[in-house]
Design an enzyme around this catalytic site. Structure first.
Site: not given
Ligand code: NAD
Ligand code: TYD
Length: 356
Positions: A163, A159, A133-135
């Site tokens: 990561k 989180y 992630t960019d975070e």
């Molecule tokens: P998500 O929470 O929707 O899905 C995570 C999946 O991993 C779920 O299906 C869960 O059951 C599985 N999981 C959790 N713990 C596990 C374990 N110990 N063993 C096997 N499976 C396990 O997450 P996402 O949004 O699909 O993100 C996927 C990846 O991308 C993550 O690594 C996250 O850090 C990264 N990412 C997400 C975003 C975003 O905006 N969602 C952005 C950048 C990077």
């Molecule tokens: P989120 O979707 O949780 O992603 P991330 O924290 O990984 O960026 O949140 C996106 C942005 O929206 C973040 O700045 C937090 C804000 N947010 C709200 O303002 N209200 C909410 O109820 C949630 C879940 C997030």
């Protein structure tokens, strides 16, 4: 040969599996623990498809991983499995340490063991792609340049810290053991199958149910948004041609303040499914107490990926967000099924203490 996808029942992982099998017949072994965020319904269209092998299990289970790698002669691992929600990491960081750090470590150990025993050619061709992630880069001021791959890591939430730790381990396994790894650091994704605890799907769903749209703090926090299918295409690109040991930032060139995102959702919903009282969904916007340690701004410089591998996002925010809202309107049954008792107790925990 096959690929092993971890976390392939989650939001991005399931989109990746679906897209992969829409373009290739190579078998996908999908290892997922099925936490609250994992949902096999996302993969319902693959039922009976021999190209998709689902295994319920933990990335921290070294023996299981090694046996899957050997049995399916895996040529590449794409690691999506993680605890992924910042607010949950604030309420309870333990699972984040277990999966994102320890789990990634066990995964690396199993992959290292497997890779060591491969023949020379198979070793050269093998890849472990770690999805991050960019975070991990921390928070930007308004005038700072977007995150480049060379930015210092400054994670601010449990989180992002977990990561960051996994990214460091992946890097170290390349430098120390020569493991052929790739890392991608992506901005906020949105699109189909997004679990409705994250901002965009939560607000769509709350709007339709007549509930408040909770804006943390002043709503001026900025995120870069990328349509999930574009993230999947970037991962395929990096997997195919990325330089081993390197990091690629993935982003949509779409910096938006949270309040603007929610207002955009409201106007699309006003157009597609107007409120019965004729008022705008924006009337449901409610300011609530801010997230502790809330990062102010993320922005991604994805020019390396474009310059070196020719990848660009296909969707603008305007086209991607319209598709997303339409998908949620068309898939209310999917949403209904994920709004379980567990989800309700999360909403109580996260929003109860936030005064309007
Ligand atoms: P998500 O929470 O929707 O899905 C995570 C999946 O991993 C779920 O299906 C869960 O059951 C599985 N999981 C959790 N713990 C596990 C374990 N110990 N063993 C096997 N499976 C396990 O997450 P996402 O949004 O699909 O993100 C996927 C990846 O991308 C993550 O690594 C996250 O850090 C990264 N990412 C997400 C975003 C975003 O905006 N969602 C952005 C950048 C990077
Ligand atoms: P989120 O979707 O949780 O992603 P991330 O924290 O990984 O960026 O949140 C996106 C942005 O929206 C973040 O700045 C937090 C804000 N947010 C709200 O303002 N209200 C909410 O109820 C949630 C879940 C997030």
């Amino acid at each position: 040969m096959s690929i092993l996808v971890t976390g392939g029942a989650g939001f991005i992982g399931s989109n990746f599996v679906l897209d992969w099998l829409a373009q290739s017949d190579e078998i996908v072994v999908n290892l997922d623990k099925l936490t609250y965020a994992g949902n096999l319904e996302n993969l319902a269209s693959l039922q009976g498809d021999a190209r998709h092998v689902f295994v319920k299990g933990d990335i921290g289970d070294y023996d299981l991983l090694l046996s899957l790698l050997e049995k399916h002669q895996v040529r590449a691992v794409i690691n999506f499995a993680a605890e992924s929600h910042v607010d949950r990491s604030i309420h309870g960081p333990e699972d984040f340490i277990q999966t994102n750090i320890l789990g990634s470590f066990r995964l690396l150990e199993a992959v290292r063991q497997y890779w060591n025993n491969l023949g020379q050619l198979a070793q050269q061709e093998f890849r472990l792609l770690h999805v991050s992630t960019d975070e991990v880069y921390g928070s930007l001021a308004q005038t700072d340049s977007p995150f480049a791959e060379s930015n210092q890591y400054q994670p601010n939430s449990p989180y992002s810290a977990s990561k960051a730790a996994s990214d460091h381990l992946v890097r170290a396994y390349h430098h120390t053991y020569g493991l052929p790894v790739l890392t991608t650091n992506c901005s906020n994704n949105y699109g189909p199958y997004h679990f409705p605890e994250k901002l965009i799907p939560l607000c769509i769903q709350n709007a339709l149910s007549g509930k408040p749209l909770p804006i943390y703090g002043d709503g001026q926090q900025i995120r870069d948004w990328l349509y999930v299918k574009d993230h999947c295409s970037a991962i395929r690109r990096v997997l195919a041609d990325g330089q081993v040991g390197e990091v690629y930032n993935v982003g949509g060139w779409n910096e938006k303040a949270n309040l603007d995102v929610v207002n955009t959702l409201c106007s699309i919903l006003d157009e597609l499914q107007a409120r019965s009282d004729g008022k705008s969904y924006a009337e449901q916007i409610t300011y609530v107490t801010d997230r502790p340690g809330h990062d102010r701004r993320y922005a991604i410089d994805a020019s390396r990926l474009e310059r070196e591998l020719g990848w660009k996002p296909a969707e603008t925010f305007e086209t991607g967000i319209k598709k997303t809202v339409q998908w949620y309107l068309d898939n209310q049954a999917w949403v209904g099924n994920v709004l379980s008792g567990d989800y309700q107790s999360w909403l109580d925990k996260n929003y109860a203490g936030r005064s309007a």
